[in-house]
Design an enzyme around this catalytic site. Structure first.
Site, mmCIF file in Angstrom:
data_model
loop_
_atom_site.group_PDB
_atom_site.id
_atom_site.type_symbol
_atom_site.label_atom_id
_atom_site.label_comp_id
_atom_site.label_asym_id
_atom_site.label_seq_id
_atom_site.Cartn_x
_atom_site.Cartn_y
_atom_site.Cartn_z
ATOM 1 N N SER A 38 0.794 -1.232 0.000
ATOM 2 C CA SER A 38 0.000 0.000 0.000
ATOM 3 C C SER A 38 0.825 1.279 0.000
ATOM 4 O O SER A 38 0.310 2.332 -0.330
ATOM 5 C CB SER A 38 -0.934 -0.003 1.206
ATOM 6 O OG SER A 38 -0.180 0.046 2.390
ATOM 7 N N HIS A 69 -5.611 -4.583 -1.745
ATOM 8 C CA HIS A 69 -5.387 -3.415 -2.603
ATOM 9 C C HIS A 69 -5.311 -3.778 -4.084
ATOM 10 O O HIS A 69 -5.181 -2.896 -4.925
ATOM 11 C CB HIS A 69 -4.083 -2.693 -2.225
ATOM 12 C CG HIS A 69 -4.240 -1.751 -1.075
ATOM 13 N ND1 HIS A 69 -4.906 -0.551 -1.177
ATOM 14 C CD2 HIS A 69 -3.817 -1.834 0.203
ATOM 15 C CE1 HIS A 69 -4.881 0.062 -0.007
ATOM 16 N NE2 HIS A 69 -4.231 -0.690 0.843
ATOM 17 N N LYS A 81 -12.667 -1.938 0.287
ATOM 18 C CA LYS A 81 -11.906 -1.065 -0.614
ATOM 19 C C LYS A 81 -12.627 -0.976 -1.970
ATOM 20 O O LYS A 81 -13.606 -0.262 -2.071
ATOM 21 C CB LYS A 81 -10.460 -1.551 -0.718
ATOM 22 C CG LYS A 81 -9.718 -1.340 0.611
ATOM 23 C CD LYS A 81 -8.234 -1.617 0.564
ATOM 24 C CE LYS A 81 -7.558 -1.177 1.853
ATOM 25 N NZ LYS A 81 -7.144 -2.281 2.732
HETATM 26 C C1 LIG Z 1 -7.032 -2.748 4.146
HETATM 27 C C2 LIG Z 1 -6.286 -4.004 4.282
HETATM 28 C C3 LIG Z 1 -6.692 -4.999 5.193
HETATM 29 C C4 LIG Z 1 -7.808 -4.764 6.168
HETATM 30 O O1 LIG Z 1 -9.052 -4.864 5.549
HETATM 31 P P1 LIG Z 1 -10.360 -4.553 6.409
HETATM 32 O O2 LIG Z 1 -11.438 -5.271 5.680
HETATM 33 O O3 LIG Z 1 -10.520 -3.066 6.395
HETATM 34 O O4 LIG Z 1 -10.129 -5.086 7.771
HETATM 35 C C5 LIG Z 1 -5.996 -6.191 5.214
HETATM 36 N N1 LIG Z 1 -4.951 -6.413 4.394
HETATM 37 C C6 LIG Z 1 -4.516 -5.475 3.530
HETATM 38 C C7 LIG Z 1 -3.346 -5.771 2.652
HETATM 39 C C8 LIG Z 1 -5.160 -4.245 3.452
HETATM 40 O O5 LIG Z 1 -4.727 -3.317 2.608
#
Ligand SMILES: *Cc1c(COP(=O)(O)O)cnc(C)c1O
Length: 398
Positions: free
Chosen positions: A185, A213, A244
């Protein structure tokens, strides 16, 4: 002295330390739906370039209608975990839809991807096994690995030579699992999954990819890194989020080989001991995945927007990290500069966030821009223009 009194002093001093290190996180308050144009409590209307709203589905009428329909027909909450009385037909339908999207055998839903990652290792592996984890993996993977008794190996970010050394060191264990984020990220780079997979074959290891992501973003049709690297159906475990690209509400999943999913349903603690997702969220999720299977418009637009933005920013003279996702890291190196630039940009109507140590390595401060299919050319141009103006004012550009 009252017990809390002493503890309070400790908390106040911890908070002061965070503040004096300049690391105190303030939350900006939004008083509109999550979208490209958002209204802040301070009254400003700004263009949003820092949401994970990659496909613009956060306020999509189709998702809202699907959520409303489910709320009408199936109620508000489930008041149960899945195995007692928390499973509706909708949950099974979303699990099948996600498996179809990723070309996997079965899926298990969680309240969040944080829970999916927290509950995936401990039920599957024990002290006889090895987990080989990328150094820049998400916090939820790190926490999940901590809950498992498997022997831990760590390799430098996306570094194949180091991964090979760790795999050699892990040959004594019974089972080996390599785990990596699909897209990291902070830089927006993708894990070199083709080479990771080849090493996994050579050293008898399984592979897990967190597509949070990358799903909806990477690959021609947004199926994630397994599409990008031609490995559809070959990766043992994928995890991902509904928070996301797929509408951004809440929810996570693990999808992959059916026996793995079956054992997780029996033993994964965040699944067994936490509430079932609400029907509204589940139905909007089904709508989102179906929509992306029927049409590639949003995926295409996101890809066009990303190349357009990166190209124009480079031409303007900015130092951009090579990206393989919808994350564009504008490198500034200096922590204060990254904060000043983000503040200036907000005055120009562009909402972005500066990141600096410890979120990124020392001397690697940056502004992270996240592109969306909801951005129009005029939004991108306005953003590039604002970057160029503030870049000159702050002597980032000549
Ligand atoms: C955002 C993210 C998470 C967490 O996801 P949530 O559903 O918001 O708990 C886990 N792993 C990665 C790589 C992320 O970018």
């Amino acid at each position: 002295m009252e017990a809390y009194q002493k503890f309070r002093e400790y908390l106040v001093s911890e908070l002061d330390d965070i503040r004096s290190a300049g690391l105190y996180k303030e939350e900006r308050i939004i008083v509109s739906p999550q979208s490209v144009k958002i209204r802040l409590k301070s009254g400003e209307e700004v263009l949003n370039f820092c949401a994970n709203n990659y496909l613009g589905l956060s306020d999509h009428p189709g998702l809202i209608a699907a959520a409303n329909r489910a709320m009408e027909n199936r109620g508000y909450g489930m008041s149960s975990v899945r195995f007692i009385c928390g499973t509706q037909d909708l949950h099974k339908q979303l699990e099948a839809t996600i498996a179809r999207f990723f070309g996997t055998e079965d899926t298990i839903l969680y309240a969040a991807c944080f829970d999916a990652n927290g509950g995936v290792f401990e039920p599957l592996l024990n002290e006889n096994d090895a987990i080989i984890s990328d150094a820049l993996n998400h916090a939820s993977i790190i926490d999940g690995v901590r809950l498992c008794k498997a022997v831990r190996y760590r390799y430098a970010n996306a570094n194949i030579e180091d991964l090979e050394l760790q795999l050699q060191a892990a040959q004594q264990q019974r089972f080996r699992l390599i785990v990596t984020d699909g897209v990291f990220s902070m830089d927006g780079n993708a894990a070199p999954l083709d080479r990771i997979y080849a090493l996994a074959q050579k050293y008898d290891a399984m592979v897990m990819v967190d597509e949070s992501h990358s799903a909806g973003v990477v690959g021609k049709t947004g199926r994630g890194t397994t599409e990008q690297f031609n490995l559809r159906g070959k990766i043992d475990i994928l995890t991902g989020t509904l928070g996301k690209a797929f509408g951004g509400a809440i929810g996570g999943f693990t999808t992959g080989k059916k026996e793995i999913i079956a054992l997780l349903r029996q033993r994964s603690r965040p699944y067994l001991f936490s509430n079932s997702l609400p029907p509204s969220v589940v139905n909007a999720g089904i709508y989102a995945f179906d929509y992306l299977e029927k049409s590639n418009t949003l995926q295409d637009k996101l890809h066009e927007n990303t190349s357009y933005f990166v190209d124009k920013m480079q031409k303007a003279g900015f130092d951009i990290k090579p990206t393989q996702s919808a994350i564009c890291a504008v490198m500034l190196y200096d922590a204060k500069l990254s904060q000043d630039m983000a503040t200036q940009l907000l005055k120009e109507g562009i909402y972005v966030t500066g990141f600096y140590y410890p979120v990124v390595p020392k001397g690697q401060a940056r502004i992270r821009v996240q592109l969306s299919a909801a951005h129009e050319k005029e939004h991108l141009d306005k953003c590039i223009k604002a970057f160029t103006k503030t870049g000159k004012e702050l002597a980032v550009l000549k």
